[in-house]
Design an enzyme around this catalytic site. Sequence first.
Site, PDB file in Angstrom:
ATOM      1  N   HIS A 104      -2.305   1.540   7.044  1.00 63.65           N
ATOM      2  CA  HIS A 104      -2.882   1.043   5.165  1.00 63.65           C
ATOM      3  C   HIS A 104      -3.617   2.909   4.426  1.00 63.65           C
ATOM      4  O   HIS A 104      -4.016   3.492   5.008  1.00 63.65           O
ATOM      5  CB  HIS A 104      -3.943   0.532   4.903  1.00 63.65           C
ATOM      6  CG  HIS A 104      -4.695   0.387   3.777  1.00 63.65           C
ATOM      7  ND1 HIS A 104      -4.047  -0.398   2.964  1.00 63.65           N
ATOM      8  CD2 HIS A 104      -5.466   0.741   2.490  1.00 63.65           C
ATOM      9  CE1 HIS A 104      -4.393  -1.014   1.902  1.00 63.65           C
ATOM     10  NE2 HIS A 104      -5.232   0.350   1.808  1.00 63.65           N
ATOM     11  N   HIS A 123      -6.045   2.648  -4.530  1.00 67.02           N
ATOM     12  CA  HIS A 123      -4.706   1.383  -3.564  1.00 67.02           C
ATOM     13  C   HIS A 123      -4.431  -0.043  -3.711  1.00 67.02           C
ATOM     14  O   HIS A 123      -5.124  -0.412  -5.307  1.00 67.02           O
ATOM     15  CB  HIS A 123      -5.333   1.670  -2.669  1.00 67.02           C
ATOM     16  CG  HIS A 123      -6.622   0.741  -2.164  1.00 67.02           C
ATOM     17  ND1 HIS A 123      -6.530   0.153  -0.903  1.00 67.02           N
ATOM     18  CD2 HIS A 123      -7.744  -0.083  -2.765  1.00 67.02           C
ATOM     19  CE1 HIS A 123      -7.782  -0.756  -0.754  1.00 67.02           C
ATOM     20  NE2 HIS A 123      -8.405  -0.425  -1.920  1.00 67.02           N
ATOM     21  N   CYS A 147      -0.004  -1.069  -0.452  1.00 65.90           N
ATOM     22  CA  CYS A 147       0.570   0.041  -0.254  1.00 65.90           C
ATOM     23  C   CYS A 147       0.765   1.652  -0.161  1.00 65.90           C
ATOM     24  O   CYS A 147       0.852   2.036  -1.155  1.00 65.90           O
ATOM     25  CB  CYS A 147      -1.103  -0.239   1.592  1.00 65.90           C
ATOM     26  SG  CYS A 147      -0.285  -0.049   2.832  1.00 65.90           S
TER      27      CYS A 147
END
Length: 346
Positions: free
Chosen positions: A308, A320, A259
């Site tokens: 995240h 993402h 991420c």
Amino acid sequence: MASHRRPKQPSRTRVTVLTTAAAAAVALSANAANAAPSEKPSKDEVKAKVDALYQDAEQATEKLDGAKEKQDKLEKQISALQDNVARGQEDLNQLRDGLGSMASAQYRTGGIDPSVALFLSSNPDDYLDKASAMDQLSSQQVEALKKVQEKQRELAQQRQEASEKLKDLSDTRAELKKKKQEVQGKLASAQKLLNSLTAKEKAALDEQQSRASRASERTVLGSPGKAASGRAGAAFSAGQSKIGTPYVYGATGPGSFDCSGFTSWSYAQAGVSIPRTSESQATIGTRIYSQSDLQVGDLVFFFGDLHHVGLYAGGGQVLHAPRTGTVVRYESMSTIGGAFQFGVRV
């Protein structure tokens, strides 16, 4: 003559115990035969467990990335310190050689100054602390001795700093190994669960993921949100070019991402250097706490520990790299699994 005794009969207590044990064994066998076999977890239960393991793995991955970043930084610092120490030692040797030449010259012209002789056989720190002896030195000698003293102190400090960083590096490498094992363990557990599914169940899960991605993409195209500007727009465009690229823990592109690797790569394409990990990325720029104030290209963070991060895509969507087993894609912010914390405008 052989004895013909009657065999000893078992006692009443022994008979009772044996009878009770036999009855219990029969009952247990009957219960085992009649018990329903343990039910295999459903596809949705497996998915929930796998998703939880992947979240744990991603959390550990961000810690792993941080340890890697720290290791690289320490290695560069140690290398620079070691180079400085080596150069400093050469300078110190030259200074000492200069004092030796001075002493030789004095000897040829009538003997070595006692102060110089004393220095050459002892520590200049001790000597210079004796203020009463300072008047025995010429200004040239005083300056030379002070330079040696300063260089010795500088080298001692650099050696100590290098030693501390080497210990820190050793600790960081141990942490790196531990986090890597943790990530691999979580991923192995998730894969074991997935392997328990039938081919049909796996196909159903894949289709579910595909439908979610297509729905999010339609939402983004229909509701672009507040337009991205400047480098944020360039970063978002770079991120869009990687839709479909697989998630791989610890990866920073361009062929795979985790991420924070995805967001840092995207901004790098726009000429902006941002930190490697999501936790560090959260410390830069301007924070935006209201989702309605987000603009396309802003960094958006999820979960209380900020493990995240993605790029805001407008319309309540995020672009993402979600987790292992997925690819870079659009997704509704409401389905990430961890609450939206805030955005950052770089």
